[in-house]
Design a protein around this motif. Sequence first.
Motif, short mmCIF file in Angstrom:
data_model
loop_
_atom_site.label_atom_id
_atom_site.label_comp_id
_atom_site.label_asym_id
_atom_site.label_seq_id
_atom_site.Cartn_x
_atom_site.Cartn_y
_atom_site.Cartn_z
N GLN A 1 27.95 0.00 -24.04
CA GLN A 1 27.49 1.20 -24.72
C GLN A 1 25.98 1.12 -24.91
O GLN A 1 25.44 0.08 -25.32
CB GLN A 1 28.17 1.34 -26.09
CG GLN A 1 29.69 1.34 -26.02
CD GLN A 1 30.25 2.53 -25.25
OE1 GLN A 1 29.93 3.68 -25.58
NE2 GLN A 1 31.08 2.27 -24.26
N VAL B 1 25.16 8.10 -21.15
CA VAL B 1 26.51 8.20 -20.61
C VAL B 1 26.54 7.95 -19.11
O VAL B 1 27.56 7.54 -18.56
CB VAL B 1 27.14 9.56 -20.94
CG1 VAL B 1 27.37 9.69 -22.44
CG2 VAL B 1 26.28 10.72 -20.43
N LYS B 2 25.42 8.21 -18.43
CA LYS B 2 25.35 7.94 -16.99
C LYS B 2 23.92 7.60 -16.60
O LYS B 2 22.98 8.29 -16.98
CB LYS B 2 25.86 9.11 -16.16
CG LYS B 2 25.88 8.80 -14.65
CD LYS B 2 26.62 9.87 -13.86
CE LYS B 2 25.79 11.12 -13.71
NZ LYS B 2 26.44 12.10 -12.78
N SER C 1 29.26 4.93 -18.37
CA SER C 1 29.73 4.19 -19.53
C SER C 1 31.02 4.80 -20.06
O SER C 1 31.10 6.02 -20.28
CB SER C 1 28.65 4.20 -20.62
OG SER C 1 29.05 3.47 -21.74
#
Length: 534
Positions: A42, A214-215, A239
């Motif tokens: 994360q 997130v990417k 992620s």
Amino acid sequence: MNRKTLVLPAVVGLLAPVLAACGGSDSGSSGGDAIVVGTTDQFTATKAAPAPLDPAYAYDVGTWNILRQTVQTLMIQPRGEGDPVPEAAESCGFTDSGNERYACRLREGLKFANGDAITAQDVKYSIDRVRTINAEGGPVGLLSTIDTVEAKGDRDVIFHLKTADATFPYKLSTPVAGIVNPDDYEKNKLRDGFDVDGSGPYTLSSEVKDDALVKATFTKNPNYKGTLKVNNSKAEMVSFADADAMGKALDKGDIDVMTRSMSPEQIQKLSNDSDTSVDLVEMAGLEIRYLAFNTNAPSVKTKAVRQAMAQLINRGELVSKVYGTQAEPLFSLVPASITGHSNSFFNKYGDPSTTKAKATLEAANITTPVKLTLHYTTDHYGSATKKEFQILQKQLNSSGLFDVSIQGSLWKDYIPAERKGDYDVWGMGWFPDFPDADNYLAPFLDKDNFLKLPYHNNKIINDLIPASRREADRIAASPDLTQIQDDVASDVPILPLWQGKQYVAARDDVTGTAYALNSSSTLQLWELSRGVSG
């Protein structure tokens, strides 16, 4: 089809600091769609940690794996392990007999991804910046032996060290020594957010939602000049909240590769399943897990309490019930495969014994049961962590000597709380910065250690660590390294639990997975490409 591939560990070579020269290599490209890699790491920007990807701050395996794709270092760990070799440098080496003067010459024509020329002044700026910012909990301790950095002309950098440090070439291969552009990184301030600019094999484009990455999209850097052959033109890192979600994405074809952290159940299933289009690659790993202690906290301030815990915990049972063959009990901070390892905890405590633990507590006049809380992170080391701490809780409580509760927290909250001293006992993992015993000892025990542990051992700090670093022959350093490990086993500021293997799962049209991770858990996206499905 042979479903499970075992990559045999390379013998970790002795660190011989010699002047090395290595030319650049042409980069290749497989073309086609991006290779998509899943991770449960994360990446969150918070008020307490607003600059997760700044080389002056980042100090965990997840953020380093982003930086290693994008920010170039003078040295790099070679494919197949061994001593570090030049990367942004053309040559590097000690130039004195005392291992206190280290010189590097930059490759000719080296550029940042934006086309700006890289000079020796940029290298000096980057290293000095990390030392000036001195971010709390950051990687600056790896540069602690530097006295001054000197830039001579455009291509020569000289590191003047305070004391001999045979491990220094390894440290220059880590992201803390990443070369950054002064135009993008202020001298006295961290760079907030998820932007990274460097001269590595890829450039980075970040997709952010609710202050979380997130990417990450890695695109081949046309200006890259180094030792690496880049086998794809684009790779993406996505992620996931947990291993189950990541596994479902692999099954659906949404991702091509799974990395850390897969659950033990996933690994076992993939290992046993012979009829699938997914290959599991098992590699030697140097990851360790341990308990850390705030030795100023009333519950564990008395050494006898920590010694009793060391006497009670059954590592064999812990590993077998949670991780099976995917991990091994660990009786030192230094893994068994590293030169200088000693089974110090087993030598002192032997097999688990309630009788011995009780005698230790009684001799110190400790009232039992000792009440304390074990803290763990719920989302950073994999879904098995909760079960691991439930077993630790049961082992300690079943002795009748402890009254232990456990509490889990998200990583974004966990690290700030740990650094503020909110926890008495907490679990952590360590993925080495480089494969040498020094990197399993100094970061925890030297002054200004990264965990901010209050434990302070003058003999270790002033004598044993410096003495071990004077030895270029790491076998010759073993007596000092063993003494450090023995002192840790006696005082128990940290309690090692286990060391683990590492795995990559990939769809069978993806090649290069055997080198996708090195022993230090470095993700090497440049190794991946698409081939013929088998």
